[in-house]
Design an enzyme around this catalytic site. Structure first.
Site, PDB file in Angstrom:
ATOM      1  N   SER A  14       0.684  -1.341   0.031  1.00 13.45           N
ATOM      2  CA  SER A  14      -0.010   0.185   0.040  1.00 13.45           C
ATOM      3  C   SER A  14       0.900   1.431   0.023  1.00 13.45           C
ATOM      4  CB  SER A  14      -1.047  -0.120   1.232  1.00 13.45           C
ATOM      5  OG  SER A  14      -0.388   0.036   2.338  1.00 13.45           O
ATOM      6  N   LEU A  94      18.622  -5.441   5.970  1.00 13.68           N
ATOM      7  CA  LEU A  94      19.732  -5.509   5.149  1.00 13.68           C
ATOM      8  C   LEU A  94      20.903  -5.306   6.059  1.00 13.68           C
ATOM      9  CD1 LEU A  94      17.640  -3.446   2.380  1.00 13.68           C
ATOM     10  CD2 LEU A  94      18.480  -5.793   2.298  1.00 13.68           C
ATOM     11  N   ASN A 108      13.371   4.445   4.397  1.00 10.60           N
ATOM     12  CA  ASN A 108      12.326   3.394   4.918  1.00 10.60           C
ATOM     13  C   ASN A 108      11.201   4.282   5.703  1.00 10.60           C
ATOM     14  OD1 ASN A 108      11.179   0.776   5.608  1.00 10.60           O
ATOM     15  ND2 ASN A 108      12.113   1.186   7.525  1.00 10.60           N
ATOM     16  N   HIS A 110       8.711   3.611   8.778  1.00 13.49           N
ATOM     17  CA  HIS A 110       8.751   2.585  10.113  1.00 13.49           C
ATOM     18  C   HIS A 110       7.494   2.989  10.776  1.00 13.49           C
ATOM     19  CE1 HIS A 110      10.076   0.288  13.336  1.00 13.49           C
ATOM     20  NE2 HIS A 110       9.830   1.082  14.227  1.00 13.49           N
ATOM     21  N   SER A 137       7.326   7.300  10.898  1.00 18.12           N
ATOM     22  CA  SER A 137       8.599   7.648  10.515  1.00 18.12           C
ATOM     23  C   SER A 137       9.177   7.449   9.083  1.00 18.12           C
ATOM     24  CB  SER A 137       9.661   7.485  11.602  1.00 18.12           C
ATOM     25  OG  SER A 137       9.056   7.942  13.014  1.00 18.12           O
ATOM     26  N   ASP A 146      16.584   0.812  11.704  1.00 20.31           N
ATOM     27  CA  ASP A 146      15.668   1.821  12.254  1.00 20.31           C
ATOM     28  C   ASP A 146      16.327   3.256  12.933  1.00 20.31           C
ATOM     29  OD1 ASP A 146      13.304  -0.601  12.955  1.00 20.31           O
ATOM     30  OD2 ASP A 146      13.703   0.377  11.193  1.00 20.31           O
ATOM     31  N   GLU A 175       0.892   6.857   6.997  1.00 23.11           N
ATOM     32  CA  GLU A 175       2.022   6.680   6.078  1.00 23.11           C
ATOM     33  C   GLU A 175       1.896   6.843   4.790  1.00 23.11           C
ATOM     34  OE1 GLU A 175       3.411   2.553   6.739  1.00 23.11           O
ATOM     35  OE2 GLU A 175       2.604   2.504   8.937  1.00 23.11           O
TER      36      GLU A 175
HETATM   37  C1  GRF Z   1       2.691  -1.853   7.505  1.00 24.82           C
HETATM   38  O1  GRF Z   1       2.620  -2.337   8.762  1.00 24.82           O
HETATM   39  C2  GRF Z   1       3.347  -0.381   7.500  1.00 24.82           C
HETATM   40  O2  GRF Z   1       3.344  -0.079   8.641  1.00 24.82           O
HETATM   41  C3  GRF Z   1       4.812  -0.844   7.350  1.00 24.82           C
HETATM   42  O3  GRF Z   1       5.003  -2.179   6.509  1.00 24.82           O
HETATM   43  C4  GRF Z   1       3.504  -2.553   6.635  1.00 24.82           C
HETATM   44  C5  GRF Z   1       2.926  -2.987   5.310  1.00 24.82           C
HETATM   45  O4  GRF Z   1       2.835  -1.774   4.341  1.00 24.82           O
HETATM   46  N1  GRF Z   1       5.272   0.181   6.685  1.00 24.82           N
HETATM   47  P1  GRF Z   1       2.488  -2.037   3.100  1.00 24.82           P
HETATM   48  O5  GRF Z   1       1.098  -1.920   2.925  1.00 24.82           O
HETATM   49  O6  GRF Z   1       3.144  -3.327   2.263  1.00 24.82           O
HETATM   50  O7  GRF Z   1       3.222  -0.725   2.237  1.00 24.82           O
END
Ligand code: GRF
Length: 197
Positions: A14, A94, A108, A110, A137, A146, A175
């Protein structure tokens, strides 16, 4: 000349979708590749539907040999010559061997207000601690998990009847706003942290 961006995913993608949909028009970047370490990850077909090349590098055959996995990942990436890497729901750690050549060019997102709650299960930990706020973040990736410079954060109030699932869902919405905003700022030379409420 547009900067070339590779996106690493492990799941539904997403955040990747939000990045792909922002990398258009006058944006200085263009997505050139989406790589998943999980075969069949939902994000792969979303990327393909948007005309972005995809690759799968299943980490399991490497049986914990991180260096071998990363050597193969580097080979796949090299073919697309990315200028930047965005980790977006990418669930593999990584090592310094991979990250150091990319420092300053790898981001990234987080799901916590770093430096709080590095690592996993961030929402459950915030709830357990009785925090009143959670969030997400975007940060530079460094060998310190992180731990890289924070480039942006979004704050999400914790509601009294929240559980980890309901909180994660609200953070995820933030996010989706934060990551494209920060990526564009960084790519236009502005690394000053941005805070969304
Ligand atoms: C979610 O838990 C998000 O908080 C973290 O990665 C997980 C999946 O995100 N960043 P996405 O839907 O695959 O981007």
């Amino acid at each position: 000349m547009k900067k070339r961006i590779a996106i690493l995913i492990s799941g539904g993608g997403s955040n990747m979708v939000q990045l792909l949909d922002s990398l258009t028009a006058d944006h200085p970047g263009r997505a050139v590749l989406v790589v998943s370490n999980v075969p069949g990850a939902g994000g792969l077909e979303k990327a393909e539907a948007r005309g972005v090349a995809t690759a799968v590098l299943d980490h399991r055959p490497f049986a914990g040999d991180r260096a071998a996995f990363e050597a193969e990942l580097s080979k796949i990436l090299a073919a697309y010559k990315p200028d930047m890497i965005c980790q977006a729901g990418f669930m593999r750690i990584l090592t310094a061997g991979f990250v150091i050549p990319w420092v300053g060019r790898i981001l990234n997102i987080h799901p916590s207000l770093l430096p709080k709650y590095k690592g996993l299960n961030t929402h459950a930990r915030a709830l357990e601690a009785g925090d009143h706020f959670a969030g997400c973040s975007v940060h530079y990736v460094t060998p310190d998990l992180d731990g890289g410079q924070v480039l942006g954060q979004a704050v999400v109030p914790i509601l009294k009847n929240d559980d980890a699932k309901s909180l994660a869902a609200r953070v995820l919405i933030k996010e989706h706003c934060l990551y494209p905003l920060v990526l564009r700022r960084v790519m236009t030379g502005n690394a000053a942290p941005v805070y969304l409420t």
